[in-house]
Design a protein around this motif. Sequence first.
Motif, PDB file in Angstrom:
ATOM      1  N   GLY A  37       0.811  -1.209   0.000  1.00  0.00           N
ATOM      2  CA  GLY A  37       0.000   0.000   0.000  1.00  0.00           C
ATOM      3  C   GLY A  37       0.843   1.257   0.000  1.00  0.00           C
ATOM      4  O   GLY A  37       0.525   2.243  -0.671  1.00  0.00           O
ATOM      5  N   ALA A  38       1.946   1.234   0.755  1.00  0.00           N
ATOM      6  CA  ALA A  38       2.842   2.390   0.794  1.00  0.00           C
ATOM      7  C   ALA A  38       3.516   2.591  -0.558  1.00  0.00           C
ATOM      8  O   ALA A  38       3.695   3.733  -1.020  1.00  0.00           O
ATOM      9  CB  ALA A  38       3.877   2.208   1.892  1.00  0.00           C
ATOM     10  N   GLU A  39       3.917   1.503  -1.197  1.00  0.00           N
ATOM     11  CA  GLU A  39       4.523   1.608  -2.518  1.00  0.00           C
ATOM     12  C   GLU A  39       3.530   2.187  -3.532  1.00  0.00           C
ATOM     13  O   GLU A  39       3.883   3.044  -4.349  1.00  0.00           O
ATOM     14  CB  GLU A  39       5.009   0.235  -2.969  1.00  0.00           C
ATOM     15  CG  GLU A  39       6.200  -0.281  -2.181  1.00  0.00           C
ATOM     16  CD  GLU A  39       6.477  -1.748  -2.419  1.00  0.00           C
ATOM     17  OE1 GLU A  39       5.805  -2.355  -3.285  1.00  0.00           O
ATOM     18  OE2 GLU A  39       7.367  -2.307  -1.738  1.00  0.00           O
ATOM     19  N   ALA A  40       2.268   1.735  -3.466  1.00  0.00           N
ATOM     20  CA  ALA A  40       1.258   2.226  -4.404  1.00  0.00           C
ATOM     21  C   ALA A  40       0.954   3.702  -4.184  1.00  0.00           C
ATOM     22  O   ALA A  40       0.744   4.458  -5.137  1.00  0.00           O
ATOM     23  CB  ALA A  40      -0.021   1.394  -4.267  1.00  0.00           C
ATOM     24  N   ALA A  41       0.930   4.118  -2.908  1.00  0.00           N
ATOM     25  CA  ALA A  41       0.630   5.522  -2.599  1.00  0.00           C
ATOM     26  C   ALA A  41       1.842   6.425  -2.797  1.00  0.00           C
ATOM     27  O   ALA A  41       1.700   7.637  -2.953  1.00  0.00           O
ATOM     28  CB  ALA A  41       0.129   5.634  -1.159  1.00  0.00           C
ATOM     29  N   GLY A  42       3.033   5.836  -2.741  1.00  0.00           N
ATOM     30  CA  GLY A  42       4.251   6.619  -2.902  1.00  0.00           C
ATOM     31  C   GLY A  42       4.573   7.485  -1.704  1.00  0.00           C
ATOM     32  O   GLY A  42       5.219   8.533  -1.848  1.00  0.00           O
ATOM     33  N   VAL A  43       4.152   7.036  -0.515  1.00  0.00           N
ATOM     34  CA  VAL A  43       4.426   7.792   0.711  1.00  0.00           C
ATOM     35  C   VAL A  43       4.920   6.841   1.797  1.00  0.00           C
ATOM     36  O   VAL A  43       4.666   5.637   1.740  1.00  0.00           O
ATOM     37  CB  VAL A  43       3.188   8.569   1.208  1.00  0.00           C
ATOM     38  CG1 VAL A  43       2.748   9.616   0.194  1.00  0.00           C
ATOM     39  CG2 VAL A  43       2.031   7.627   1.498  1.00  0.00           C
ATOM     40  N   PRO A  44       5.614   7.360   2.816  1.00  0.00           N
ATOM     41  CA  PRO A  44       6.114   6.500   3.894  1.00  0.00           C
ATOM     42  C   PRO A  44       4.990   5.969   4.772  1.00  0.00           C
ATOM     43  O   PRO A  44       3.862   6.489   4.770  1.00  0.00           O
ATOM     44  CB  PRO A  44       7.023   7.445   4.698  1.00  0.00           C
ATOM     45  CG  PRO A  44       7.288   8.610   3.818  1.00  0.00           C
ATOM     46  CD  PRO A  44       6.076   8.756   2.951  1.00  0.00           C
ATOM     47  N   ALA A  45       5.315   4.955   5.553  1.00  0.00           N
ATOM     48  CA  ALA A  45       4.363   4.387   6.514  1.00  0.00           C
ATOM     49  C   ALA A  45       5.139   3.749   7.664  1.00  0.00           C
ATOM     50  O   ALA A  45       6.341   3.487   7.560  1.00  0.00           O
ATOM     51  CB  ALA A  45       3.457   3.357   5.849  1.00  0.00           C
TER      52      ALA A  45
END
Length: 282
Positions: A37-45
């Motif tokens: 999900g973080a890769e798809a959104a392009g943001v950290p988690a």
Amino acid sequence: MPLVPTAELVDRARAAGGGVAAFNVITLEHAEAIAAGAEAAGVPAILQVSENAVRFHGGLVAIAAAARSVAQASSAELSLHLDHVVSEGLLKAAQHTGFSSVMFDASKLPYGENVKATAAAVRWGHARGIWVEAELGRVGGKAGEAPLDAHAPGVRTDPVEASTYVAETGVDALAVAVGSTHAMVERTAALDHGLIARLRDAVPVPLVLHGSSGVPDEEIARAVAAGMVKINVGTALNTAFTGAVRDWLDANPAGVDPRKYLVPAREGMAGTVERFLRVVAG
């Protein structure tokens, strides 16, 4: 990618006036879904493992190794956080298992005992470079607790007390009670945005929202705008996981291979992670 310290992700989000989402890891599939999900959104988690999850696995080592391996193999910026730690033994296991941060939970103790225990945890953590979060107020819905009305008198975090608490304990972040509840399966929570703003002005550290699964997207976005930085999500992933498994088993009653239903379960969680991350990141 190497693990990123939680402090770095939180500080960066706060400096930008935004937030960073933290998701509970229970199984390997949870960790994989958070990374996807973080890769798809392009943001950290943030991947966080609670004391309850540690107990479920019979110890920290295996689930920590799984979460760490998934995070390090991901192209997303991810950190590991140990959540709702009550026992001293688990607190001290953080330094050996890849966790850069801990939420030390003494919220059930009387105020004075909470301060004493949390201050000791902070001293221990800071001596080892570990970022420490704590909780003040009563965010209900934790496992084993009686139901709690998030709007009942005395439940919400008081800004004056919060200011004193942060000064006395030295915590790096503060989880506050502003209207959300753990383990909600319906997204109906209404937050006190005025209180969030007062708490933001009262304390010098980032604010944390627990129980975010039950908070609608627009309420989360407003909370981040008002000063919430770390947004914790757990039950929403479990809802997506279990719903996908039920749907597959209903459609395939003779199926016995768990991989067949764990794939849609993992995909469902990944979609949930992506959606929350986009809301929190703004």
